[in-house]
Write a protein that holds these residues in place. Structure first.
Motif, PDB file in Angstrom:
ATOM      1  N   VAL A 279      -3.976   6.380  15.688  1.00 10.60           N
ATOM      2  CA  VAL A 279      -4.269   4.956  15.850  1.00 10.60           C
ATOM      3  C   VAL A 279      -4.636   4.590  17.294  1.00 10.60           C
ATOM      4  O   VAL A 279      -4.967   3.442  17.578  1.00 10.60           O
ATOM      5  CB  VAL A 279      -3.075   4.082  15.374  1.00 10.60           C
TER       6      VAL A 279
ATOM      7  N   SER B 173      -5.550   1.356  13.085  1.00  6.89           N
ATOM      8  CA  SER B 173      -5.004   0.276  13.910  1.00  6.89           C
ATOM      9  C   SER B 173      -3.492   0.425  13.998  1.00  6.89           C
ATOM     10  O   SER B 173      -2.822   0.624  12.973  1.00  6.89           O
ATOM     11  CB  SER B 173      -5.354  -1.086  13.300  1.00  6.89           C
TER      12      SER B 173
ATOM     13  N   ILE C 240      -5.842   4.799   8.207  1.00  6.84           N
ATOM     14  CA  ILE C 240      -5.409   3.714   9.099  1.00  6.84           C
ATOM     15  C   ILE C 240      -5.714   4.090  10.553  1.00  6.84           C
ATOM     16  O   ILE C 240      -5.320   5.162  11.022  1.00  6.84           O
ATOM     17  CB  ILE C 240      -3.898   3.433   8.928  1.00  6.84           C
TER      18      ILE C 240
ATOM     19  N   ASP D 120      -1.283  -1.869  14.672  1.00  8.24           N
ATOM     20  CA  ASP D 120      -0.611  -2.964  13.963  1.00  8.24           C
ATOM     21  C   ASP D 120      -0.600  -2.714  12.465  1.00  8.24           C
ATOM     22  O   ASP D 120       0.396  -2.977  11.776  1.00  8.24           O
ATOM     23  CB  ASP D 120      -1.305  -4.297  14.265  1.00  8.24           C
ATOM     24  N   GLU D 121      -1.732  -2.205  11.968  1.00  7.69           N
ATOM     25  CA  GLU D 121      -1.827  -1.914  10.528  1.00  7.69           C
ATOM     26  C   GLU D 121      -0.869  -0.788  10.143  1.00  7.69           C
ATOM     27  O   GLU D 121      -0.236  -0.817   9.089  1.00  7.69           O
ATOM     28  CB  GLU D 121      -3.269  -1.528  10.189  1.00  7.69           C
TER      29      GLU D 121
ATOM     30  N   ARG E 256      -4.563   3.159   3.666  1.00  6.73           N
ATOM     31  CA  ARG E 256      -5.215   1.932   4.116  1.00  6.73           C
ATOM     32  C   ARG E 256      -5.628   1.056   2.937  1.00  6.73           C
ATOM     33  O   ARG E 256      -5.580  -0.162   3.001  1.00  6.73           O
ATOM     34  CB  ARG E 256      -6.455   2.274   4.957  1.00  6.73           C
ATOM     35  N   ASP E 257      -6.051   1.691   1.853  1.00  7.71           N
ATOM     36  CA  ASP E 257      -6.640   0.946   0.737  1.00  7.71           C
ATOM     37  C   ASP E 257      -5.924   1.123  -0.599  1.00  7.71           C
ATOM     38  O   ASP E 257      -6.031   0.261  -1.467  1.00  7.71           O
ATOM     39  CB  ASP E 257      -8.109   1.361   0.554  1.00  7.71           C
TER      40      ASP E 257
ATOM     41  N   LYS F 162       0.858  -1.190   0.000  1.00  4.96           N
ATOM     42  CA  LYS F 162       0.000   0.000   0.000  1.00  4.96           C
ATOM     43  C   LYS F 162       0.893   1.239   0.000  1.00  4.96           C
ATOM     44  O   LYS F 162       2.050   1.214   0.424  1.00  4.96           O
ATOM     45  CB  LYS F 162      -0.882   0.031   1.248  1.00  4.96           C
TER      46      LYS F 162
ATOM     47  N   ALA G 158       2.667  -2.105  10.092  1.00  2.44           N
ATOM     48  CA  ALA G 158       2.840  -2.921   8.883  1.00  2.44           C
ATOM     49  C   ALA G 158       3.019  -2.029   7.655  1.00  2.44           C
ATOM     50  O   ALA G 158       3.834  -2.321   6.762  1.00  2.44           O
ATOM     51  CB  ALA G 158       1.648  -3.851   8.694  1.00  2.44           C
ATOM     52  N   ASN G 159       2.274  -0.922   7.612  1.00  2.87           N
ATOM     53  CA  ASN G 159       2.389   0.007   6.482  1.00  2.87           C
ATOM     54  C   ASN G 159       3.769   0.651   6.450  1.00  2.87           C
ATOM     55  O   ASN G 159       4.377   0.796   5.388  1.00  2.87           O
ATOM     56  CB  ASN G 159       1.304   1.079   6.572  1.00  2.87           C
TER      57      ASN G 159
END
Length: 598
Positions: A539, A551, A549, A553-554, A473-474, A468, A557-558
């Motif tokens: 977050v 989260s 975003i 964790d998300e 996020r998307d 991403k 990860a990003n």
């Protein structure tokens, strides 16, 4: 005893233009993009008008070759220096259309002011000004009358002196009587010597390449279908950029339309993919190298001339065989399945736009590899993997940036000697050892060039690995590259400029991330210690300021996917140089992961 291997003969420009029109001199450039600016055409006409010398043209008559029945045949002339000048004269004086670099057909109109005796490139203002003749081609038209031209001009410009105008127009028309020296090289010169002369005389000005020389060789040989073959090369390159040109070929070149070539390239009419828009040089390199097992185009020139490398003689049988092999290579190049599979291989490696394609020669040799593998009957999936990995290795190591012909020649000969699969694996193991990923690549990434092969490979890696965009996020990196993305500075440019850092420092590729425009704008010139605190709040249930975003964790990860140390979220903001060092190491490891996934 004289060692002079040439003669010098002055010829009127009118004679030279007649030779070109009749095919006595070969100038394929009339069918290919014209690289001169219109102002250079203007300056050339002005020099002729002033009676200044405009340089020599250098021609070489094809060597006499032995025919199958034992008789000899002398060849046509090839213009090896002066092609652009002669094309410019054809365009300006005879109203011939030329192709621009973008394959647009244009007329170069040079205007003339008879009262001021001045040339200029025609423009809307000149066209509205009756004091100008907006196109000198009118004066050189076969049915033009100086009397009528003078009458028309005097009628539009009552204050002009009619006798002076008439005298000036007569002087203008006489420039085609000016003589240009033609240096004719001895026809018994060997190919190597002519090649050396060719390279030396083209070391200045608009440089012609070995590909130009080869195209001239192809164009003059009608016995073995050279004229059609040259058109096949030119037209394919044109159609790849401008598919709508097909209708014009069908309408204006019925002989080519009836040949075996046009049906093989008709598929281009529905294609708008620009990942690999080959030039005639690219086509010649790929077709020649894949079919002949050689990489130096001067060898192609020699073979098309019928050169027997063992006896040093010229034989028509060798010329015929060489034209047949080149034709086979060109047909393999333009084959729809082959060409589309090659672009698919590039795309499947993550190189999804033309902006991500760096060195064209790396693509060319990957295509050579693909065609050789196809000819050997290699399993499709294995061949695609070899071509993908070879291209990526070539980009990362700059394999074809220095002396591409020498490297092409070396690689293809090694493939012939050792086998494709074995050689590819051996070279990749040698060029990309473990130390490359951890030691050399991070150092090579110390650059501010966004077009560097390492940043291109990094973006391809993000596409291939499905990353991403930064803080998105998307929206994926693929989405961003295919539509619209911003290159965001993790440490904002304004912050670093305020610290006195120069452009080459704040624009380091290790400071770049691909992101959505709205995220880039939201961050603006905020320092990392400011916007990363706000990201941590986002977050933790706070206001969404940067992307969607929510989260932790998300978000981590990003950051990891974008090779940004997630320790920044914990308030561990390193100084700029330390950040760059950390990020280069992370980007290099991502490129390694990508390469091993190819």
């Amino acid at each position: 005893m004289s060692t002079q291997r040439y003669s010098v003969t002055p010829h009127p420009i009118e004679t030279l233009l007649t030779w070109v029109k009749s095919g006595e001199i070969a100038i394929p450039e009339i069918q290919r993009p014209f690289v001169w600016e219109a102002t250079k055409v203007r300056n050339l006409l002005d020099s002729l008008y002033q009676g200044y010398p405009v340089g020599y043209l250098i021609a070489w008559r094809n060597p006499t070759i032995r025919l199958k029945d034992g008789t000899s045949s002398a060849g046509k002339r090839i213009l090896i220096d002066g092609q652009q000048r002669v094309t410019a004269l054809m365009a300006a004086l005879l109203a011939r259309e030329v192709l621009t670099k973008d394959y647009e057909t244009v007329r170069i109109r040079i205007a003339f002011h008879p009262q001021e005796e001045r040339f200029e490139v025609a423009n809307p203002a000149i066209r509205k000004d009756a004091a100008w003749i907006e196109d000198v081609a009118e004066v050189f038209s076969p049915d033009a009358s100086i009397t009528e031209l003078t009458d028309a001009y005097a009628h539009a410009n009552p204050a002009a002196d009619r006798r002076t105008v008439s005298r000036v127009l007569e002087r203008l028309r006489k420039i085609i009587n000016n003589h240009v020296g033609v240096i004719e090289l001895a026809d018994d010169l060997d190919i190597e010597t002519v090649t050396e002369i060719f390279i030396r005389v083209n070391s200045a000005g608009t440089e012609l390449s070995q590909a130009d020389f080869a195209m001239s060789k192809i164009a003059v040989n009608e016995t073995h279908g050279g004229n059609l073959l040259r058109k096949a090369i030119d037209y394919f390159c044109h159609l790849a950029v401008a598919p709508e040109f097909l209708a014009r070929i069908e309408k204006t070149d019925t002989a080519f339309a009836a040949s075996e070539f046009l049906p093989q390239m008709r598929w281009l009419k529905d294609v708008n993919d620009d990942i690999y828009d080959p030039t005639y040089t690219d086509m010649l390199r790929v077709a020649f190298t894949s079919e002949f097992g050689r990489g130096k185009l001067q060898d192609l020139v020699a073979l098309l001339s019928g050169r027997n490398f063992e006896t040093k003689q010229f034989e028509d049988a060798i010329a015929e065989e060489s034209f047949g092999k080149l034709k086979k290579g060109v047909l393999a190049f333009i084959n729809k399945t082959h060409f589309e599979r090659m672009t698919m291989i590039l795309r499947s490696a993550g190189f999804v736009t033309s902006d991500l394609i760096g060195g064209r020669n790396a693509v060319n040799f990957a295509y050579v590899l693909y065609l050789r593998g196809r000819a050997e009957g290699m399993i499709a999936a294995d061949l695609e993997r070899f071509a993908r990995r070879w291209y990526a290795m070539s980009v990362l190591r700059g394999r074809y940036t220095g002396s591409p012909e020498t490297t092409f020649d070396f690689d293809i000969r090694q493939i012939e000697a050792r086998g494709l699969a074995r050689y590819v694996d051996a070279v990749i193991d040698n060029e990309l050892p473990e130390s490359f990923w951890t030691g050399m690549l991070p150092q090579l990434m110390d650059t501010s060039s966004s077009n560097s092969p390492y940043f291109l490979a990094y973006q391809a890696a993000q596409v291939k690995l499905g990353d991403k965009g930064f803080l998105s996020r998307d929206i994926s990196v693929l989405d961003l590259l295919m539509n619209r993305s911003d290159v965001h500075h993790v440490y904002p440019k304004q912050v670093l400029k305020a610290q006195g850092l120069a452009r080459g420092r704040y624009n380091q590729i290790a400071n770049f991330v691909l992101t959505q425009s709205e995220i880039n704008i939201a961050i603006g010139s905020k320092r990392p210690d400011q916007y990363f605190v706000e990201l941590a709040e986002q977050v933790a249930g706070g206001k969404k300021k940067y992307g969607g975003i929510t989260s932790v964790d998300e978000l981590r990860a990003n950051l990891r996917a974008n090779c940004v140390p997630d320790s920044l979220l914990d308030g561990a903001i390193p100084d700029y140089d330390s950040f760059l060092e950390q990020r280069r190491a992370l980007m290099a490891l991502k490129i390694k992961t990508w390469f091993h996934a190819l």
